[in-house]
Design a protein around this motif. Structure first.
Motif, PDB file in Angstrom:
ATOM      1  N   LEU A 107       4.716 -12.262  -2.946  1.00 25.70           N
ATOM      2  CA  LEU A 107       3.375 -11.962  -2.455  1.00 25.70           C
ATOM      3  C   LEU A 107       3.348 -10.497  -2.052  1.00 25.70           C
ATOM      4  O   LEU A 107       4.282 -10.008  -1.388  1.00 25.70           O
ATOM      5  N   LEU A 108       2.280  -9.779  -2.435  1.00 23.14           N
ATOM      6  CA  LEU A 108       2.104  -8.383  -2.050  1.00 23.14           C
ATOM      7  C   LEU A 108       0.946  -8.289  -1.068  1.00 23.14           C
ATOM      8  O   LEU A 108      -0.151  -8.797  -1.339  1.00 23.14           O
ATOM      9  N   ALA A 109       1.172  -7.649   0.068  1.00 27.59           N
ATOM     10  CA  ALA A 109       0.114  -7.459   1.065  1.00 27.59           C
ATOM     11  C   ALA A 109      -0.020  -5.969   1.355  1.00 27.59           C
ATOM     12  O   ALA A 109       0.884  -5.350   1.919  1.00 27.59           O
TER      13      ALA A 109
ATOM     14  N   ALA B 100      -5.867  -1.400  -2.857  1.00 25.00           N
ATOM     15  CA  ALA B 100      -5.780  -2.142  -4.118  1.00 25.00           C
ATOM     16  C   ALA B 100      -4.969  -1.390  -5.170  1.00 25.00           C
ATOM     17  O   ALA B 100      -4.216  -1.989  -5.944  1.00 25.00           O
ATOM     18  N   LEU B 101      -5.100  -0.063  -5.193  1.00 28.46           N
ATOM     19  CA  LEU B 101      -4.377   0.747  -6.168  1.00 28.46           C
ATOM     20  C   LEU B 101      -2.865   0.633  -5.966  1.00 28.46           C
ATOM     21  O   LEU B 101      -2.098   0.483  -6.925  1.00 28.46           O
ATOM     22  N   VAL B 102      -2.441   0.678  -4.706  1.00 27.67           N
ATOM     23  CA  VAL B 102      -1.013   0.563  -4.386  1.00 27.67           C
ATOM     24  C   VAL B 102      -0.505  -0.834  -4.753  1.00 27.67           C
ATOM     25  O   VAL B 102       0.560  -0.988  -5.349  1.00 27.67           O
ATOM     26  N   ARG B 103      -1.299  -1.858  -4.382  1.00 29.47           N
ATOM     27  CA  ARG B 103      -0.922  -3.238  -4.729  1.00 29.47           C
ATOM     28  C   ARG B 103      -0.749  -3.391  -6.228  1.00 29.47           C
ATOM     29  O   ARG B 103       0.213  -3.982  -6.710  1.00 29.47           O
ATOM     30  N   GLY B 104      -1.711  -2.846  -6.978  1.00 26.49           N
ATOM     31  CA  GLY B 104      -1.660  -2.959  -8.432  1.00 26.49           C
ATOM     32  C   GLY B 104      -0.451  -2.268  -9.029  1.00 26.49           C
ATOM     33  O   GLY B 104       0.199  -2.797  -9.937  1.00 26.49           O
TER      34      GLY B 104
ATOM     35  N   GLY C 213      -5.157  -8.245   0.839  1.00 27.52           N
ATOM     36  CA  GLY C 213      -5.440  -6.919   1.377  1.00 27.52           C
ATOM     37  C   GLY C 213      -5.542  -6.898   2.883  1.00 27.52           C
ATOM     38  O   GLY C 213      -5.849  -5.863   3.481  1.00 27.52           O
ATOM     39  N   ARG C 214      -5.280  -8.047   3.514  1.00 29.67           N
ATOM     40  CA  ARG C 214      -5.370  -8.144   4.983  1.00 29.67           C
ATOM     41  C   ARG C 214      -4.134  -8.843   5.537  1.00 29.67           C
ATOM     42  O   ARG C 214      -3.618  -9.786   4.933  1.00 29.67           O
TER      43      ARG C 214
END
Length: 202
Positions: free
Chosen positions: A6-8, A12-16, A35-36
Motif C-alpha cells: 500500500l502506498l500512502a 498523486a504524482l509521487v504515489r504514481g 492520499g490521506r
C-alpha cells in the motif's frame, strides 16, 4: 511469493512514480494507494497489504500516527516510512510508533525495493545518516502537552484561540509556551514552534 504494498502519499504524482518503480520488481505488487493518513488502516486491511509505505506529512493524520494506528489494528502489516523530511525527531517518533523502516525519498529504487523486502522479512531498515543524527541530537525535551500547544501555535493563532483548540486555560497555554521556549533556547513561541518542527518533535 509476491509482497503486496500500500502506498500512502498526498501527492498523486509521487504515489504514481513510486508505484511505477515498485511494480517493475517481479516480487512486489502495489495493491492500494491512498492520499490521506486516516485512510491507511482500512485500505491496508481491505487490500490485504503486507507492507505499507507511508509519507509523513499527509492530511487526516500524519504517517507516524497512521503507522501507530496500523500497528494497533493490524500488527501483522509492516510499515515503512518514505519521506522527504529526514528529521531525527521524526525517526524517533516513527520507531516508537512501531514502524519497521524509515528511508528518505531520494533512496535509489533498487535500495527502496530491497528495504521493502527486508521489512517484510521482519527486519528493521533505518537510513544510516538519519540513525546517526538521531543518536547525536538527543531526546525530545518537550512534554506531550508542550508539543500539542506548539503544534497549535504553528498557525500563529492568538493564545485564546490555541487555548480553545487544546481545551486548556489561556494561562496554562502561556505556561506551556514559556516552558517550550526555554527548552528550545528560543525567544518567541513562533521560533520555538519552528525549531521543534525542524527537529521533528512536532
Amino acid at each position: 511469493m509476491t509482497i503486496r504494498l500500500l502506498l500512502a502519499d498526498d501527492q498523486a504524482l509521487v504515489r504514481g512514480a513510486l508505484a511505477a518503480l515498485l511494480d517493475l520488481e517481479p516480487d512486489l505488487e502495489v495493491v492500494a494507494q491512498v492520499g490521506r493518513g486516516d485512510e491507511v488502516v482500512a485500505a491496508a486491511v481491505d487490500a490485504a497489504a503486507d507492507v505499507c509505505l507511508l509519507d509523513i506529512e499527509m492530511p487526516g493524520c500524519d504517517g507516524i500516527e497512521a503507522a501507530a494506528a496500523l500497528h494497533t489494528a493490524a500488527p501483522g502489516i509492516r510499515s515503512l516510512v518514505v519521506t522527504t523530511f529526514g528529521r531525527p525527531g521524526y525517526l524517533r517518533r516513527a520507531v516508537d510508533a512501531g514502524v519497521s523502516g524509515f528511508v528518505v525519498k531520494d533512496t535509489p529504487a533498487a535500495e527502496l525495493a530491497d528495504a521493502v523486502r527486508r521489512v517484510h522479512a521482519g527486519l528493521r531498515v533505518i537510513d544510516p545518516t538519519l540513525a546517526t543524527e538521531s543518536l547525536t541530537s538527543g531526546d525530545n525535551p518537550l512534554t506531550a502537552r508542550e508539543c500539542e500547544v506548539l503544534t497549535a501555535a504553528l498557525s500563529g493563532a492568538p493564545v485564546a484561540q490555541i487555548a480553545a483548540q487544546v481545551h486548556l486555560s489561556a494561562g496554562t497555554v502561556r505556561n506551556h509556551l514559556s516552558s517550550a521556549i526555554g527548552k528550545t533556547g528560543t525567544a518567541t513561541r513562533a521560533e520555538a514552534a519552528r525549531v521543534a518542527r525542524e527537529r521533528g518533535w512536532i
